[in-house]
Design a protein around this motif. Structure first.
Motif: not given
Length: 313
Positions: A155-158, A164-166, A183-187, A192-194
């Protein structure tokens, strides 16, 4: 000029008044409009680079910046007064020209480049360290389309840039975060987000359901002790690769890399082009005035960042 500085290692950062720096031959002076917060900033204030590079006090904090060229030093220069530029402050001594100040000087050959016309300055300031770290980590894992990547601290900057790049390369990303960030990580492209706030059991279950043989690569942006890193590395398939940004050794039998950042102006150009074309989102979390930097550093030290924090200067 106004700046945020420390008077000694582990001293409290505070707002100070300092003279404007003057550019030397080959340098440009930049009137900083935005600076971005990175963990390296408070780590530097704590003395993380003591003995590695010379320091000066008061030590002006900050590495990533965006602004306009205000003055050119002697000799030839690839920039002109008025150019919008962004980059990283890397030249020693540490603290002489940090990003948390109204002006700084950087050499034209350092990691600094022009801001694309369609890119806001505050987004440019947030890009250098986190974006370049993500790009270079992805290259170091050699994960290709169709394979899988577990990002701990996504969730952080890196982590946001890396996700996104992956995903853009067709890599399946498992984003391990604290809190409900589905929702944010899916976008951003995560498969998947855990939520790991209550332990690693949910993460282990999710990984085994999606990838029964284990993930192909792990990027751990969080673990500071071998035991935590080992629990995440246990989710790798046989022959998988682990990368850490926290200097922690992986358990025996795991191929791993202790990541070290090396930014170039060319890499910044590539990343900025992706942003300008709408192919990479800069994950901005907060914009604060420079005076709020000390409090923001305390909050960042506690962890749990959601994207990037920038300071308007």
């Amino acid at each position: 000029m106004r700046a945020i500085a420390v008077s000694a290692f582990r001293a409290e950062p505070c707002l100070v008044e300092l003279p404007k720096p003057d550019p030397e031959a080959g340098e440009v002076r930049v009137k900083v409009e935005y600076a971005a917060l990175n963990p390296l900033d408070w780590q530097t204030a704590d003395g993380a680079l003591d003995g590695v590079a010379p320091h000066v006090f008061p030590l002006v904090l900050g590495t990533d910046f965006a602004g306009r060229v205000d003055m050119i030093g002697g000799g030839g220069n690839r920039f002109r007064v008025g150019d919008q530029v962004f980059g990283r402050v890397t030249a020693p001594p540490v603290g002489l020209c940090g990003a948390y100040g109204e002006y700084l000087c950087v050499h034209q050959d350092s990691p600094v480049t022009l801001v694309p016309r369609d890119m806001p300055l505050r987004a440019a300031a947030a890009l250098p360290s986190a974006g370049a770290t993500a790009a270079q980590i992805l290259s170091s894992t050699a994960v290709r389309s169709g394979l899988s990547l577990l990002v701990v601290g996504a969730a952080g900057g890196v982590g946001s840039f890396l996700t996104q790049l992956a995903a853009a390369r067709g890599i399946g990303v498992v984003a391990a975060v604290r809190g409900d960030e589905r929702r944010r990580m899916g976008a951003l492209g995560a498969t998947t987000s855990v939520d790991t706030a209550n332990g690693t059991e949910a993460l282990e279950t999710a990984v085994r359901e999606l990838y029964p043989g284990g993930v192909d690569a792990l990027v751990d942006l969080v673990s500071t002790d071998p035991a935590s890193f080992a629990r995440h590395a246990a989710l790798l398939r046989d022959g998988g690769v682990a990368v850490t940004t926290r200097g922690v050794a992986a358990p025996a039998g795991v191929a791993w890399a202790d990541f070290r950042l090396a930014v170039t102006a060319g890499l910044l150009d590539e990343l900025a082009s992706l942003v300008a074309r709408g192919e990479l989102e800069v994950p901005l979390d907060m914009e604060l005035p420079l005076e709020k930097a000390p409090q923001a550093l305390v909050q960042n030290r506690a962890g749990g960042a959601r994207g990037k924090t920038v300071f308007a200067i």
